[in-house]
Design a protein around this motif. Structure first.
Motif, PDB file in Angstrom:
ATOM      1  N   UNK A 263      -2.998   4.506  -8.070  1.00  0.00           N
ATOM      2  CA  UNK A 263      -4.319   5.009  -8.443  1.00  0.00           C
ATOM      3  C   UNK A 263      -4.200   6.200  -9.389  1.00  0.00           C
ATOM      4  N   UNK A 264      -3.216   7.063  -9.140  1.00  0.00           N
ATOM      5  CA  UNK A 264      -3.025   8.243  -9.998  1.00  0.00           C
ATOM      6  C   UNK A 264      -2.608   7.865 -11.415  1.00  0.00           C
ATOM      7  N   UNK A 265      -2.089   6.657 -11.562  1.00  0.00           N
ATOM      8  CA  UNK A 265      -1.621   6.220 -12.875  1.00  0.00           C
ATOM      9  C   UNK A 265      -2.498   5.143 -13.501  1.00  0.00           C
ATOM     10  N   UNK A 266      -3.752   5.051 -13.009  1.00  0.00           N
ATOM     11  CA  UNK A 266      -4.701   4.120 -13.637  1.00  0.00           C
ATOM     12  C   UNK A 266      -4.695   2.720 -13.076  1.00  0.00           C
ATOM     13  N   UNK A 267      -4.115   2.530 -11.880  1.00  0.00           N
ATOM     14  CA  UNK A 267      -4.086   1.203 -11.271  1.00  0.00           C
ATOM     15  C   UNK A 267      -5.430   0.794 -10.683  1.00  0.00           C
ATOM     16  N   UNK A 268      -5.488  -0.466 -10.214  1.00  0.00           N
ATOM     17  CA  UNK A 268      -6.760  -1.024  -9.745  1.00  0.00           C
ATOM     18  C   UNK A 268      -6.878  -1.103  -8.232  1.00  0.00           C
ATOM     19  N   UNK A 269      -5.742  -0.943  -7.524  1.00  0.00           N
ATOM     20  CA  UNK A 269      -5.793  -1.054  -6.069  1.00  0.00           C
ATOM     21  C   UNK A 269      -4.531  -1.689  -5.523  1.00  0.00           C
ATOM     22  N   UNK A 270      -4.661  -2.355  -4.378  1.00  0.00           N
ATOM     23  CA  UNK A 270      -3.508  -3.009  -3.755  1.00  0.00           C
ATOM     24  C   UNK A 270      -3.909  -4.347  -3.147  1.00  0.00           C
TER      25      UNK A 270
ATOM     26  N   UNK B 105       0.822  -1.215   0.000  1.00  0.00           N
ATOM     27  CA  UNK B 105       0.000   0.000   0.000  1.00  0.00           C
ATOM     28  C   UNK B 105       0.854   1.262   0.000  1.00  0.00           C
ATOM     29  N   UNK B 106       2.182   1.133   0.175  1.00  0.00           N
ATOM     30  CA  UNK B 106       3.077   2.298   0.086  1.00  0.00           C
ATOM     31  C   UNK B 106       2.984   2.948  -1.299  1.00  0.00           C
ATOM     32  N   UNK B 107       2.606   2.138  -2.304  1.00  0.00           N
ATOM     33  CA  UNK B 107       2.508   2.646  -3.676  1.00  0.00           C
ATOM     34  C   UNK B 107       1.058   2.885  -4.106  1.00  0.00           C
ATOM     35  N   UNK B 108       0.125   2.817  -3.158  1.00  0.00           N
ATOM     36  CA  UNK B 108      -1.295   2.878  -3.533  1.00  0.00           C
ATOM     37  C   UNK B 108      -1.668   4.191  -4.208  1.00  0.00           C
ATOM     38  N   UNK B 109      -1.268   5.307  -3.621  1.00  0.00           N
ATOM     39  CA  UNK B 109      -1.641   6.606  -4.189  1.00  0.00           C
ATOM     40  C   UNK B 109      -1.069   6.765  -5.594  1.00  0.00           C
TER      41      UNK B 109
ATOM     42  N   UNK C  39      -4.741  13.287   0.911  1.00  0.00           N
ATOM     43  CA  UNK C  39      -4.375  11.973   0.348  1.00  0.00           C
ATOM     44  C   UNK C  39      -2.899  11.649   0.593  1.00  0.00           C
ATOM     45  N   UNK C  40      -2.027  12.631   0.376  1.00  0.00           N
ATOM     46  CA  UNK C  40      -0.586  12.392   0.568  1.00  0.00           C
ATOM     47  C   UNK C  40      -0.277  12.089   2.032  1.00  0.00           C
ATOM     48  N   UNK C  41      -1.000  12.781   2.910  1.00  0.00           N
ATOM     49  CA  UNK C  41      -0.826  12.559   4.354  1.00  0.00           C
ATOM     50  C   UNK C  41      -1.315  11.161   4.750  1.00  0.00           C
ATOM     51  N   UNK C  42      -2.464  10.758   4.185  1.00  0.00           N
ATOM     52  CA  UNK C  42      -2.968   9.400   4.430  1.00  0.00           C
ATOM     53  C   UNK C  42      -1.934   8.371   3.999  1.00  0.00           C
ATOM     54  N   UNK C  43      -1.341   8.605   2.824  1.00  0.00           N
ATOM     55  CA  UNK C  43      -0.322   7.685   2.309  1.00  0.00           C
ATOM     56  C   UNK C  43       0.855   7.587   3.284  1.00  0.00           C
ATOM     57  N   UNK C  44       1.305   8.735   3.786  1.00  0.00           N
ATOM     58  CA  UNK C  44       2.434   8.745   4.736  1.00  0.00           C
ATOM     59  C   UNK C  44       2.126   7.937   5.988  1.00  0.00           C
ATOM     60  N   UNK C  45       0.895   8.083   6.487  1.00  0.00           N
ATOM     61  CA  UNK C  45       0.508   7.341   7.697  1.00  0.00           C
ATOM     62  C   UNK C  45       0.494   5.828   7.436  1.00  0.00           C
ATOM     63  N   UNK C  46       0.019   5.433   6.265  1.00  0.00           N
ATOM     64  CA  UNK C  46       0.026   4.006   5.908  1.00  0.00           C
ATOM     65  C   UNK C  46       1.459   3.484   5.866  1.00  0.00           C
TER      66      UNK C  46
ATOM     67  N   UNK D 196      -6.380   1.709   4.749  1.00  0.00           N
ATOM     68  CA  UNK D 196      -5.930   1.500   3.363  1.00  0.00           C
ATOM     69  C   UNK D 196      -7.105   1.734   2.410  1.00  0.00           C
ATOM     70  N   UNK D 197      -8.275   1.224   2.779  1.00  0.00           N
ATOM     71  CA  UNK D 197      -9.452   1.405   1.931  1.00  0.00           C
ATOM     72  C   UNK D 197      -9.854   2.877   1.831  1.00  0.00           C
ATOM     73  N   UNK D 198      -9.679   3.604   2.911  1.00  0.00           N
ATOM     74  CA  UNK D 198     -10.026   5.038   2.915  1.00  0.00           C
ATOM     75  C   UNK D 198      -9.223   5.767   1.829  1.00  0.00           C
ATOM     76  N   UNK D 199      -7.936   5.481   1.747  1.00  0.00           N
ATOM     77  CA  UNK D 199      -7.116   6.133   0.719  1.00  0.00           C
ATOM     78  C   UNK D 199      -7.537   5.668  -0.679  1.00  0.00           C
TER      79      UNK D 199
END
Length: 306
Positions: A204-211, A197-201, A236-243, A223-226
């Motif tokens: 998603x920004x590049x057309x991915x499907x999830x993690x 999930x470190x790469x989730x954001x 969103x970036x802050x959520x990513x950092x916390x994950x 993880x689902x929230x992001x």
């Protein structure tokens, strides 16, 4: 056409009894909890200790999910084995029961195999299963399998089986590799899931499907929230950092394995020491390591959300 599986999936941890047989009751309870947190199920992945399980044990656990009334449109079991016959057996069962797809490791025992050899392997599986409902997600995990999935292989498989090859899980840990596959195939409907999930954001920004991520076993709601808010939330970036902070605790080299650390945390938060067991050759955390894990999770304010 039925909706493809997307979002956050957990490679479901496999609890074991004292005799090291899979603990069906705890397994089902954990699966139900994950689903209640908007987290799909990818049982029999790396984090599930799948390659320490026999194919009979995997089949029995899949049967247990069905008996428990789990919605199989939210399930993507791992079915890739070194043996074609075992892969076909597990894959055919998953398709017959209506699973959303299967996550398929390449045959990983022989190293340095050719793209042609891998193409023949996956091709043979598709043909032997012979079911139009089959959806394969190729599993790229070179740090463990040492046998990878290349863009050339995906291109050949998509050309031959466009309706069957649905996507991949990229556990390379290398964002540039994930981006390569996204740029090459995402627009054609090939679904790329990141293995962390470190790469989730970024995914998603590049057309991915999830993690499909190990830590989703213990941190699914965040993880689902992001996943849900990646393009709308100001933080969103802050959520990513916390994950990332949570993941760093579990993947620390001071623990014998991430799998053992994840199981230990479930034992801590559910007050159920039975959860600490892993199958050899993995080993559980020592009491001292368990204390360290507990302290580090407290220090980052980690909460187990029941």
């Amino acid at each position: 056409m039925t909706q493809r599986i997307r979002g956050v999936l957990a490679p479901v941890l496999t609890p074991f009894k004292a005799d090291l047989s899979p603990d069906r009751e705890r397994f089902i309870a954990h699966c139900k909890w994950l689903l209640s947190q908007n987290c799909g199920l990818a049982p029999f992945g790396t984090t599930s200790e799948a390659n320490s399980l026999s194919i009979e044990e995997r089949s029995l656990l899949l049967d247990a999910l069905i008996a428990a009334g789990i919605d199989l449109s939210r399930v993507m079991p791992g079915t890739g084995c070194c043996s074609i016959t075992e892969t076909v057996k597990l894959t055919a069962e998953a398709v017959k029961h209506g699973c959303a797809g299967v996550l398929m490791l390449p045959p990983f025992y022989y190293k340095g195999v050719s793209e042609e050899g891998l193409y023949r392997y996956f091709s043979e599986v598709v043909q032997r299963v012979g079911d139009a409902r089959l959806k394969i997600y190729l599993y790229h995990i070179p740090p463990v399998a040492m046998v990878g999935i290349t863009t050339g292989l995906v291109e050949r498989l998509l050309k031959a089986y466009p309706d069957t090859i649905a996507g991949m899980k990229d556990s390379s840990g290398d964002w540039n590799n994930t981006k390569l596959f996204l740029d090459a195939f995402a627009k054609t409907g090939f679904d790329v899931f990141v293995g962390s999930e470190s790469f989730l954001l970024a995914n998603m920004r590049n057309g991915g499907a999830g993690t499909i991520s190990a830590t989703a076993n213990v941190n699914p709601a965040a993880v689902h929230k992001l996943y849900r808010e990646w393009d709308t939330a100001d933080d969103a970036a802050q959520q990513q950092s916390k994950l990332n902070v949570v993941r760093e605790v579990f993947s620390s080299r001071k623990f014998p394995s991430m799998i053992a650390a994840l199981k230990q945390s479930i034992a801590i938060y559910t007050d159920d020491p039975e959860w600490t067991r892993v199958r050899p050759p993995l080993v559980e955390l020592t009491p001292e390591q368990a204390r360290t894990l507990s302290e580090e999770l407290s220090a980052i304010g980690f909460r187990w959300r029941k």
